[in-house]
Write a protein that holds these residues in place. Structure first.
Motif, PDB file in Angstrom:
ATOM      1  N   SER A 144       0.830  -1.196   0.000  1.00 22.61           N
ATOM      2  CA  SER A 144       0.000   0.000   0.000  1.00 22.61           C
ATOM      3  C   SER A 144       0.870   1.254   0.000  1.00 22.61           C
ATOM      4  O   SER A 144       0.575   2.235  -0.693  1.00 22.61           O
ATOM      5  N   GLN A 145       1.953   1.230   0.767  1.00 25.67           N
ATOM      6  CA  GLN A 145       2.872   2.374   0.802  1.00 25.67           C
ATOM      7  C   GLN A 145       3.554   2.572  -0.543  1.00 25.67           C
ATOM      8  O   GLN A 145       3.720   3.698  -1.009  1.00 25.67           O
ATOM      9  N   VAL A 146       3.960   1.467  -1.175  1.00 22.70           N
ATOM     10  CA  VAL A 146       4.571   1.562  -2.508  1.00 22.70           C
ATOM     11  C   VAL A 146       3.578   2.176  -3.491  1.00 22.70           C
ATOM     12  O   VAL A 146       3.925   3.037  -4.297  1.00 22.70           O
ATOM     13  N   SER A 147       2.324   1.747  -3.409  1.00 25.18           N
ATOM     14  CA  SER A 147       1.291   2.302  -4.279  1.00 25.18           C
ATOM     15  C   SER A 147       1.131   3.804  -4.052  1.00 25.18           C
ATOM     16  O   SER A 147       1.019   4.574  -5.010  1.00 25.18           O
ATOM     17  N   ASP A 152       3.408   5.843  -2.866  1.00 16.95           N
ATOM     18  CA  ASP A 152       4.615   6.495  -3.384  1.00 16.95           C
ATOM     19  C   ASP A 152       4.562   6.629  -4.898  1.00 16.95           C
ATOM     20  O   ASP A 152       4.930   7.672  -5.457  1.00 16.95           O
ATOM     21  N   LEU A 153       4.095   5.567  -5.564  1.00 11.01           N
ATOM     22  CA  LEU A 153       3.966   5.632  -7.021  1.00 11.01           C
ATOM     23  C   LEU A 153       2.920   6.662  -7.440  1.00 11.01           C
ATOM     24  O   LEU A 153       3.101   7.367  -8.430  1.00 11.01           O
ATOM     25  N   GLN A 154       1.829   6.742  -6.673  1.00  8.00           N
ATOM     26  CA  GLN A 154       0.806   7.741  -6.983  1.00  8.00           C
ATOM     27  C   GLN A 154       1.388   9.147  -6.867  1.00  8.00           C
ATOM     28  O   GLN A 154       1.094  10.015  -7.675  1.00  8.00           O
ATOM     29  N   GLN A 155       2.230   9.335  -5.880  1.00  9.05           N
ATOM     30  CA  GLN A 155       2.889  10.638  -5.714  1.00  9.05           C
ATOM     31  C   GLN A 155       3.826  10.910  -6.894  1.00  9.05           C
ATOM     32  O   GLN A 155       3.897  12.033  -7.391  1.00  9.05           O
ATOM     33  N   ALA A 156       4.527   9.881  -7.354  1.00  4.81           N
ATOM     34  CA  ALA A 156       5.408  10.039  -8.513  1.00  4.81           C
ATOM     35  C   ALA A 156       4.608  10.366  -9.768  1.00  4.81           C
ATOM     36  O   ALA A 156       5.017  11.202 -10.575  1.00  4.81           O
ATOM     37  N   VAL A 157       3.453   9.713  -9.932  1.00  2.00           N
ATOM     38  CA  VAL A 157       2.582  10.008 -11.080  1.00  2.00           C
ATOM     39  C   VAL A 157       2.165  11.469 -11.047  1.00  2.00           C
ATOM     40  O   VAL A 157       2.175  12.160 -12.068  1.00  2.00           O
ATOM     41  N   GLY A 158       1.804  11.951  -9.859  1.00  2.34           N
ATOM     42  CA  GLY A 158       1.406  13.354  -9.730  1.00  2.34           C
ATOM     43  C   GLY A 158       2.546  14.317 -10.003  1.00  2.34           C
ATOM     44  O   GLY A 158       2.349  15.393 -10.577  1.00  2.34           O
ATOM     45  N   ALA A 159       3.752  13.929  -9.612  1.00  2.02           N
ATOM     46  CA  ALA A 159       4.918  14.797  -9.834  1.00  2.02           C
ATOM     47  C   ALA A 159       5.342  14.799 -11.300  1.00  2.02           C
ATOM     48  O   ALA A 159       5.903  15.776 -11.790  1.00  2.02           O
ATOM     49  N   THR A 189       6.475   9.799 -23.139  1.00  3.65           N
ATOM     50  CA  THR A 189       5.036   9.532 -23.105  1.00  3.65           C
ATOM     51  C   THR A 189       4.762   8.128 -22.570  1.00  3.65           C
ATOM     52  O   THR A 189       3.893   7.925 -21.719  1.00  3.65           O
ATOM     53  N   ASP A 190       5.518   7.143 -23.065  1.00  2.00           N
ATOM     54  CA  ASP A 190       5.336   5.757 -22.607  1.00  2.00           C
ATOM     55  C   ASP A 190       5.703   5.601 -21.137  1.00  2.00           C
ATOM     56  O   ASP A 190       5.045   4.871 -20.398  1.00  2.00           O
ATOM     57  N   TRP A 191       6.743   6.296 -20.698  1.00  2.23           N
ATOM     58  CA  TRP A 191       7.164   6.228 -19.295  1.00  2.23           C
ATOM     59  C   TRP A 191       6.058   6.758 -18.384  1.00  2.23           C
ATOM     60  O   TRP A 191       5.761   6.159 -17.351  1.00  2.23           O
ATOM     61  N   LEU A 250       4.139   4.480 -15.457  1.00  2.00           N
ATOM     62  CA  LEU A 250       4.041   4.842 -14.041  1.00  2.00           C
ATOM     63  C   LEU A 250       2.623   4.611 -13.532  1.00  2.00           C
ATOM     64  O   LEU A 250       2.418   4.041 -12.456  1.00  2.00           O
ATOM     65  N   THR A 251       1.657   5.029 -14.308  1.00  2.00           N
ATOM     66  CA  THR A 251       0.255   4.867 -13.919  1.00  2.00           C
ATOM     67  C   THR A 251      -0.129   3.392 -13.880  1.00  2.00           C
ATOM     68  O   THR A 251      -0.784   2.932 -12.936  1.00  2.00           O
ATOM     69  N   VAL A 252       0.282   2.635 -14.890  1.00  2.00           N
ATOM     70  CA  VAL A 252      -0.027   1.198 -14.936  1.00  2.00           C
ATOM     71  C   VAL A 252       0.598   0.488 -13.740  1.00  2.00           C
ATOM     72  O   VAL A 252      -0.055  -0.334 -13.081  1.00  2.00           O
ATOM     73  N   THR A 253       1.833   0.811 -13.436  1.00  2.00           N
ATOM     74  CA  THR A 253       2.522   0.173 -12.313  1.00  2.00           C
ATOM     75  C   THR A 253       1.843   0.514 -10.993  1.00  2.00           C
ATOM     76  O   THR A 253       1.644  -0.356 -10.137  1.00  2.00           O
ATOM     77  N   GLN A 254       1.463   1.761 -10.817  1.00  2.00           N
ATOM     78  CA  GLN A 254       0.791   2.173  -9.579  1.00  2.00           C
ATOM     79  C   GLN A 254      -0.515   1.422  -9.410  1.00  2.00           C
ATOM     80  O   GLN A 254      -0.818   0.915  -8.324  1.00  2.00           O
ATOM     81  N   ARG A 255      -1.294   1.312 -10.462  1.00  4.10           N
ATOM     82  CA  ARG A 255      -2.568   0.589 -10.385  1.00  4.10           C
ATOM     83  C   ARG A 255      -2.360  -0.900 -10.091  1.00  4.10           C
ATOM     84  O   ARG A 255      -3.116  -1.511  -9.333  1.00  4.10           O
ATOM     85  N   ALA A 256      -1.333  -1.489 -10.686  1.00  3.81           N
ATOM     86  CA  ALA A 256      -1.046  -2.911 -10.457  1.00  3.81           C
ATOM     87  C   ALA A 256      -0.640  -3.156  -9.010  1.00  3.81           C
ATOM     88  O   ALA A 256      -1.100  -4.121  -8.386  1.00  3.81           O
ATOM     89  N   VAL A 257       0.187  -2.295  -8.455  1.00  6.09           N
ATOM     90  CA  VAL A 257       0.610  -2.458  -7.067  1.00  6.09           C
ATOM     91  C   VAL A 257      -0.571  -2.239  -6.122  1.00  6.09           C
ATOM     92  O   VAL A 257      -0.728  -2.959  -5.137  1.00  6.09           O
ATOM     93  N   ALA A 258      -1.427  -1.278  -6.419  1.00  4.45           N
ATOM     94  CA  ALA A 258      -2.619  -1.048  -5.597  1.00  4.45           C
ATOM     95  C   ALA A 258      -3.526  -2.274  -5.622  1.00  4.45           C
ATOM     96  O   ALA A 258      -4.058  -2.691  -4.583  1.00  4.45           O
ATOM     97  N   GLU A 259      -3.696  -2.878  -6.787  1.00  3.14           N
ATOM     98  CA  GLU A 259      -4.521  -4.079  -6.899  1.00  3.14           C
ATOM     99  C   GLU A 259      -3.883  -5.250  -6.145  1.00  3.14           C
ATOM    100  O   GLU A 259      -4.575  -6.004  -5.455  1.00  3.14           O
ATOM    101  N   LEU A 260      -2.571  -5.394  -6.253  1.00  2.00           N
ATOM    102  CA  LEU A 260      -1.877  -6.458  -5.539  1.00  2.00           C
ATOM    103  C   LEU A 260      -2.047  -6.278  -4.028  1.00  2.00           C
ATOM    104  O   LEU A 260      -2.313  -7.242  -3.306  1.00  2.00           O
ATOM    105  N   SER A 261      -1.917  -5.062  -3.551  1.00  2.00           N
ATOM    106  CA  SER A 261      -2.120  -4.777  -2.124  1.00  2.00           C
ATOM    107  C   SER A 261      -3.523  -5.171  -1.685  1.00  2.00           C
ATOM    108  O   SER A 261      -3.715  -5.808  -0.646  1.00  2.00           O
ATOM    109  N   SER A 262      -4.494  -4.819  -2.482  1.00  2.00           N
ATOM    110  CA  SER A 262      -5.884  -5.162  -2.179  1.00  2.00           C
ATOM    111  C   SER A 262      -6.085  -6.674  -2.167  1.00  2.00           C
ATOM    112  O   SER A 262      -6.763  -7.221  -1.287  1.00  2.00           O
TER     113      SER A 262
END
Length: 104
Positions: A9-12, A14-21, A47-49, A53-65
């Motif tokens: 959840s923390q990794v997710s 952090d990734l969400q914060q990176a997506v926002g930045a 653009t792909d990067w 970032l968004t795909v990775t954040q969503r995947a980690v959030a789903e894994l946490s859930s």
């Protein structure tokens, strides 16, 4: 497992914060990179990067859930089995004359 879910959840987060930045791709003039289409290559990578970032954040959030849900399911199953074993153990003890329900 709760600790693992918490870390995921923390990794997710952090990734969400990176997506926002990482707000938008940066476009550079061709002169910044030199020749040979490097500006288009950079633009494509950038653009792909951002998308990854968004795909990775969503995947980690789903894994946490999923880890949280699986942990809860295992705990529920474990409690059910423990309750069943306690009932069977008490019944076996009573049948053998050693349980609380046996006449002495």
């Amino acid at each position: 497992m709760d600790a693992v879910a918490g870390q995921l959840s923390q990794v997710s987060a952090d990734l969400q914060q990176a997506v926002g930045a990482y707000t938008a791709p940066v476009c550079y003039a061709a002169s910044v990179f030199g020749e040979f289409g490097m500006d288009q290559a950079w633009s494509g990578f950038d653009t792909d990067w951002a998308a990854e970032l968004t795909v990775t954040q969503r995947a980690v959030a789903e894994l946490s859930s999923n880890v949280t849900a699986t942990t809860a399911n295992y705990r529920a199953a474990e409690a059910t089995v423990a309750g069943s074993l306690a009932t069977v153990g008490a019944a076996a003890g009573a049948a053998a004359g050693t349980g609380t329900g046996a006449a002495r």
